[in-house]
Motif scaffolding. Structure first.
Motif, PDB file in Angstrom:
ATOM      1  N   GLU A  60       0.822  -1.199   0.000  1.00  0.00           N
ATOM      2  CA  GLU A  60       0.000   0.000   0.000  1.00  0.00           C
ATOM      3  C   GLU A  60       0.858   1.252   0.000  1.00  0.00           C
ATOM      4  N   ARG A  61       0.341   2.298  -0.613  1.00  0.00           N
ATOM      5  CA  ARG A  61       1.035   3.575  -0.560  1.00  0.00           C
ATOM      6  C   ARG A  61       1.015   4.129   0.865  1.00  0.00           C
ATOM      7  N   ILE A  62       1.877   5.099   1.104  1.00  0.00           N
ATOM      8  CA  ILE A  62       2.003   5.689   2.432  1.00  0.00           C
ATOM      9  C   ILE A  62       1.095   6.906   2.528  1.00  0.00           C
ATOM     10  N   ARG A  63       0.270   6.944   3.565  1.00  0.00           N
ATOM     11  CA  ARG A  63      -0.693   8.045   3.724  1.00  0.00           C
ATOM     12  C   ARG A  63      -0.058   9.186   4.487  1.00  0.00           C
ATOM     13  N   GLY A  64      -0.323  10.382   4.003  1.00  0.00           N
ATOM     14  CA  GLY A  64       0.080  11.580   4.718  1.00  0.00           C
ATOM     15  C   GLY A  64      -0.995  12.638   4.589  1.00  0.00           C
ATOM     16  N   VAL A  65      -1.315  13.304   5.679  1.00  0.00           N
ATOM     17  CA  VAL A  65      -2.255  14.427   5.652  1.00  0.00           C
ATOM     18  C   VAL A  65      -1.535  15.631   6.234  1.00  0.00           C
ATOM     19  N   MET A  66      -1.402  16.674   5.411  1.00  0.00           N
ATOM     20  CA  MET A  66      -0.638  17.855   5.807  1.00  0.00           C
ATOM     21  C   MET A  66      -1.535  19.082   5.933  1.00  0.00           C
ATOM     22  N   LEU A  67      -1.353  19.803   7.015  1.00  0.00           N
ATOM     23  CA  LEU A  67      -1.967  21.119   7.158  1.00  0.00           C
ATOM     24  C   LEU A  67      -0.873  22.138   6.867  1.00  0.00           C
ATOM     25  N   ILE A  68      -1.007  22.874   5.774  1.00  0.00           N
ATOM     26  CA  ILE A  68       0.009  23.857   5.398  1.00  0.00           C
ATOM     27  C   ILE A  68      -0.482  25.242   5.806  1.00  0.00           C
TER      28      ILE A  68
END
Length: 358
Positions: free
Chosen positions: A186-194
């Protein structure tokens, strides 16, 4: 076989009629349904709670050689929310049309697979066959919202270790022919608040270094990168969505009224990173984009996963060899690929143990 087929078309709709959808789920009905299934199969059932109201249910079929590593068939009980005005039928009616199609929320993702597990066991048991290895059929909650309060603590628990799991088979996707996608990673999940802070003021002015200017610059970087990844898909038919990195703007927050330049805009970026990407270098790229966007732009990681190795599909993996041999015997062509989203398999693979997960 007609009797067994009738059991299927009765059990599957019963499961579908349980409205186990987010955001406010009670799993009590699912647990009750599964208890009845275990009773009908003559198999023991265990229920584990790692968080309140988040049951992990295990139905076990003991093998002839229970000391061998066991097989786990995993499925999740939850489903995504329903917007009923977009449906032409009751989403929890589990209605069957004249072609035998059954319609309900959760039918594909993934209550059908869990029912298939149980009905396969029912058929094998009816032939008085006992398998060599023990089979554990697991039913977990909250996969659709990340699995951090159920499958993650479960695979890290002593209860899971006692199951001696060697192979995990999880959800996949449907196919219209005999070529089936086999997701081995599986791909790696990332959630970013910029965060894009800037000079606030009245909307009638032309201030320098505003939050909006910085927002445009950082979005330009992300969307240029996005176009590069799209080209990879367009230029090579062998490349699937799981092989590339996706970045998508999900939320923009900021502003108080329509004549005021706000002191900050915050962007939420959903990121699914290909397993071939160097995470450290990727993060450094993001940081450089922030510097180029303007003073004070910074990243807050709402979700930041580590790199998880994919399952090795080679001659040293006995589970893969057996799986492939059976598929060949059934004239089913397997197409190994990386899953574009995130599933419970991620947590099994993350154990860095001999477990094989697909």
């Amino acid at each position: 076989m007609e009797d067994l087929d009738q059991v299927v078309v009765e059990n599957f709709p019963r499961y579908l009629r349980i409205p186990s959808v987010h955001s406010n789920i009670s799993y009590d009905e699912c647990v009750g349904f599964l208890k009845n299934q275990a009773r009908g199969l003559g198999l023991p059932i265990s229920i584990h709670y790692f968080f309140p109201k988040k049951p992990v249910v295990i139905i076990t079929w003991k093998g002839k050689e229970p000391h061998l590593p066991s097989i786990m068939l995993n499925g999740h009980m939850d489903a995504v929310p329903v917007f009923e005005n977009g449906w032409t039928c009751d989403p929890f009616g589990a209605e069957m049309d004249d072609k035998g199609n059954i319609y309900a929320r959760g039918a594909q993702d993934m209550k059908c697979v869990s029912i298939q597990y149980l009905e396969a066991i029912r058929r094998i048991k009816k032939e008085n066959v006992t398998l060599k290895r023990t089979i554990h059929v697991s039913f977990v909650p909250d996969e659709e919202i990340g699995g951090f309060k159920d499958i993650k603590p479960f695979v890290e628990s002593e209860a899971f270790k006692k199951l001696n799991v060697g192979f995990v088979l999880n959800e996949g996707s449907a196919s219209l022919n005999n070529v089936l996608p086999l997701y081995y990673g599986e791909r790696i999940r990332g959630v970013m608040l910029i965060h894009c802070p800037g000079q606030p003021g009245h909307g009638s002015l032309l201030l320098e270094h505003t939050a909006g200017e910085k927002l445009i610059k950082i979005l330009d970087k992300f969307y240029k990168f996005r176009e590069q990844e799209k080209k990879k898909l367009e230029e090579d038919s062998r490349v699937t969505i799981g092989d590339v990195t996706t970045v998508n703007l999900a939320v923009i927050e900021g502003g108080v009224q329509n004549n005021i330049i706000p002191p900050e805009f915050t962007l939420t970026i959903d990121c699914r990173i290909a397993i071939t990407v160097n995470l450290k270098e990727f993060e450094e790229t993001f940081n450089e984009w922030c510097k180029e966007a303007g003073e004070g732009v910074w990243i807050e990681y709402q979700q930041k996963e580590s790199q998880v190795p994919a399952t090795k599909l080679d001659e040293f993996n006995s589970y893969w060899i057996a799986f492939k041999k059976t598929a060949d015997h059934m004239d089913v062509q397997l197409k190994p690929q990386i899953l574009m989203a995130m599933s419970d398999s991620l947590f099994a693979n993350a154990l860095h143990s001999p477990i094989t997960a697909c």
